[in-house]
Design a protein around this motif. Structure first.
Motif, PDB file in Angstrom:
ATOM      1  N   UNK A  75       0.833  -1.205   0.000  1.00 17.07           N
ATOM      2  CA  UNK A  75       0.000   0.000   0.000  1.00 17.07           C
ATOM      3  C   UNK A  75       0.866   1.254   0.000  1.00 17.07           C
ATOM      4  N   UNK A  76       1.974   1.221   0.733  1.00 15.02           N
ATOM      5  CA  UNK A  76       2.846   2.392   0.839  1.00 15.02           C
ATOM      6  C   UNK A  76       3.439   2.758  -0.522  1.00 15.02           C
ATOM      7  N   UNK A  77       3.972   1.756  -1.221  1.00 14.65           N
ATOM      8  CA  UNK A  77       4.603   2.053  -2.506  1.00 14.65           C
ATOM      9  C   UNK A  77       3.580   2.207  -3.626  1.00 14.65           C
ATOM     10  N   UNK A  78       2.408   1.602  -3.468  1.00 15.69           N
ATOM     11  CA  UNK A  78       1.369   1.803  -4.472  1.00 15.69           C
ATOM     12  C   UNK A  78       0.870   3.252  -4.467  1.00 15.69           C
ATOM     13  N   UNK A  79       0.764   3.829  -3.269  1.00 16.38           N
ATOM     14  CA  UNK A  79       0.233   5.191  -3.137  1.00 16.38           C
ATOM     15  C   UNK A  79       1.342   6.205  -2.865  1.00 16.38           C
ATOM     16  N   UNK A  80       2.513   5.973  -3.435  1.00 19.54           N
ATOM     17  CA  UNK A  80       3.631   6.872  -3.141  1.00 19.54           C
ATOM     18  C   UNK A  80       3.387   8.284  -3.669  1.00 19.54           C
ATOM     19  N   UNK A 141      -7.273   2.125   2.684  1.00 18.56           N
ATOM     20  CA  UNK A 141      -6.331   2.822   1.817  1.00 18.56           C
ATOM     21  C   UNK A 141      -6.086   4.248   2.297  1.00 18.56           C
ATOM     22  N   UNK A 142      -7.141   4.914   2.770  1.00 20.03           N
ATOM     23  CA  UNK A 142      -6.992   6.268   3.307  1.00 20.03           C
ATOM     24  C   UNK A 142      -6.104   6.248   4.544  1.00 20.03           C
ATOM     25  N   UNK A 143      -6.281   5.238   5.395  1.00 22.29           N
ATOM     26  CA  UNK A 143      -5.454   5.126   6.593  1.00 22.29           C
ATOM     27  C   UNK A 143      -3.991   4.929   6.227  1.00 22.29           C
ATOM     28  N   UNK A 144      -3.716   4.117   5.200  1.00 20.13           N
ATOM     29  CA  UNK A 144      -2.335   3.895   4.780  1.00 20.13           C
ATOM     30  C   UNK A 144      -1.718   5.193   4.253  1.00 20.13           C
ATOM     31  N   UNK A 149       2.059   9.565   5.047  1.00 21.33           N
ATOM     32  CA  UNK A 149       2.331  11.007   5.119  1.00 21.33           C
ATOM     33  C   UNK A 149       2.990  11.378   6.436  1.00 21.33           C
ATOM     34  N   UNK A 150       2.420  10.895   7.546  1.00 20.90           N
ATOM     35  CA  UNK A 150       2.955  11.281   8.857  1.00 20.90           C
ATOM     36  C   UNK A 150       4.342  10.706   9.106  1.00 20.90           C
TER      37      UNK A 150
END
Length: 550
Positions: A75-80, A141-144, A149-150
């Motif tokens: 999820x992290x790299x998908x939504x980079x 997905x929003x949580x990821x 971001x943080x």
């Protein structure tokens, strides 16, 4: 002795807050309870000399390391792209926009100090974000995205903060130098995080290969890695915070090639869960402990803010700045999403605007916390000429006020915004992937069992026993294959059968445990046998409960 008492009182406050949160009929966010307990400690005379540099070293690296370790990497790299847009783009946008706004709003604050305050207010805090969203049903997905971001915006905000402080002290600022320095600091932090984790991991695997694996030692190694990455990075003047985050991410990938023992993983998870609970709690208790001191300093800060002695005027600055931060965050996200939708439509791809409530959730979840508190307290006391640093107390009071107000807004706003939430960001389909993985794992187990029973044994009785055990295990894994096929009515029957069997197993295990405790109370078995058998039951129960959670 004073330091020991302080630590014990903080730990006790964390424990008490946990029980209060569970016993109260009204669900109050745990961070707010911990802040209240910390304020109570201060009002009864408990005083802590807050050292921001020591605070950053002790609390931030392990928490960021753990978040980087546990965050879903796919999820992290998908939504980079959206993560970097928030972690870098939004931070820079906030620093510029809020810097000019704060300089206009607070008459006594010079522009460079206003930019420094805006920079330290720009990063959201991963601890606070996780705490505020713990009981809110956010789309995964929003949580990821919020977690990613943080994790990354701390480095951006702190680098911008250091540039602004340097400009306030020297009266000089160069955009080109700042941009180059940002690249070097951030890139150096990433490189240090990867290098430290790789070196420690490689040395650890060599030692384990020669001397065997001790779970206690492995847990201690994992606890030391974030501090090593942070200290090495700070020593060479790059981002220690980013180094700790990247060390956690690198730790995950390093273990894919050299996985630890099951006992190590289980014990380590328990230790890290405890560390996370303790550090998260102490952060908020410590913030509450600073609250009475902040209230006592309000009149003096109000007189230096250019608003006379009107304390309410200064508190109004806090409210206005908090609202402005949320508005800028909402505007950035709205524009970024609109541009994404427009670009998709231009390229002939289907895309639609997310529900406005989702954008409001993103804006409300921008909670400030430990990084802001520690960073603003590092503002210098004096200028190079020996005069007082301008508006230092005002900046500190505003920052602490924004932290508290953002926590309150998030604790009230997020449950309201997420109530009955049906809109969601599109999630990738994992059902087929999970089913395929189950099938592949079961097939591999069957092949390994068939290979094992084909090996000759000297004793015929061992051959018979092994064959009987193999028949049972092969039947279990073939049932797993049927369960892994997620199509047809037979699969639904298998799922129901599996769930019924799981519930009965839990009932049976509970009965076994009760009987073992009865036998121990009757002195029919000793402690060694009792602990061994209860431990085996606990492991089986944890496995069944984990299966239910999935």
């Amino acid at each position: 002795m004073h330091v020991v008492m302080m630590v014990l009182l903080f730990l006790l406050a964390v424990v008490v807050s946990g029980f209060i949160a569970r016993l109260l009929p009204l669900k109050v966010p745990l961070p707010l309870l911990q802040i209240a307990l910390g304020a109570g400690l201060s009002w009864i005379g408990f005083d802590v000399a807050f050292d921001p540099h020591l605070f950053l070293l002790l609390f931030i690296p392990p928490l960021l390391f753990l978040d980087g370790w546990r965050i879903p990497k796919g999820a992290f790299f998908r939504d980079w792209k959206p993560i970097l847009a928030l972690a870098i783009g939004l931070v820079v946008f906030t620093v510029v926009g809020m810097g000019w706004f704060i300089e206009w709003l607070v008459p006594a604050m010079p522009l460079a100090v206003a930019f420094a305050l805006a920079a330290i207010l720009s990063p959201t805090d991963p601890v606070a974000v996780a705490a505020m969203t713990h009981n809110s049903p956010l789309p995964p997905r929003l949580m990821h995205i919020l977690e990613g971001e943080s994790l990354l915006n701390d480095a951006t905000g702190l680098v911008c903060f250091s540039f602004a402080v340097t400009a306030a002290l020297t009266g000089h600022f160069s955009l080109a130098e700042a941009s180059l320095s940002f690249v070097l600091v951030a890139g150096g932090g990433v490189a240090v995080g990867v290098a430290v984790t790789w070196l420690i991991g490689r040395a650890n695997r060599l030692l384990v290969r020669r001397g065997g694996e001790d779970p206690g030692i492995q847990i201690l190694v994992s606890l030391l890695i974030p501090f090593a990455a942070y200290l090495v990075a700070e020593h060479i003047h790059v981002s220690g915070i980013l180094a700790a985050v990247v060390a956690g991410i690198a730790m995950h990938y390093g273990e894919l090639s050299g996985r630890p023992l099951a006992a190590t993983r289980m014990q380590r998870n328990a230790v890290w869960d405890t560390v996370q609970t303790v550090l998260n709690g102490i952060i908020f208790v410590l913030l509450g402990e600073q609250l009475p001191r902040m209230l006592r300093a309000l009149p003096e800060a109000a007189s230096r803010s250019g608003s006379g002695n009107d304390v309410w005027h200064l508190l109004g600055y806090v409210v206005v700045i908090t609202i402005a931060l949320g508005a800028l965050r909402f505007a950035w996200v709205w524009v970024a999403v609109r541009l994404t939708v427009f670009r998709a439509a231009w390229q002939g791809r289907e895309a639609k605007m997310p529900h406005t409530r989702l954008l409001a959730i993103i804006a409300t979840a921008g909670v400030r916390g430990a990084i802001t508190l520690a960073g603003v307290l590092t503002l210098p006391l004096l200028m190079p000429d020996g005069s007082l640093f301008p508006a230092r107390e005002v900046a500190i009071l505003i920052a602490m006020g924004v932290i508290l107000l953002s926590l309150v807004i998030a604790s009230i706003g997020l449950p309201l915004l997420t109530r009955g939430l049906t809109a969601s960001l599109p999630e990738p389909e994992r059902k087929d992937t999970e089913a395929n993985a189950r099938v592949a794992a079961s097939e591999a187990a069957i092949r390994r069992i068939e290979k094992a029973i084909a090996e000759p044994l000297a004793d015929q009785r061992d051959v018979d026993v092994r064959a009987e055990a193999a028949v049972h295990l092969l039947d279990v894994y073939r049932r797993h294959l049927d369960y892994g096929d997620l199509s047809g009515e037979s699969a639904e029957d298998m799922r129901r059968l599996d769930e019924a069997e799981r519930r009965l197993r839990l009932v049976a295990l509970d009965a076994e445990r009760d009987e073992l405790y009865r036998l121990r109370r009757a002195f029919a078995i000793d402690d060694v046998v009792h602990q061994k058998l209860v431990g085996e039951i606990d492991l089986m129960e944890a496995s069944l409960l984990g299966k239910s959670a999935r």
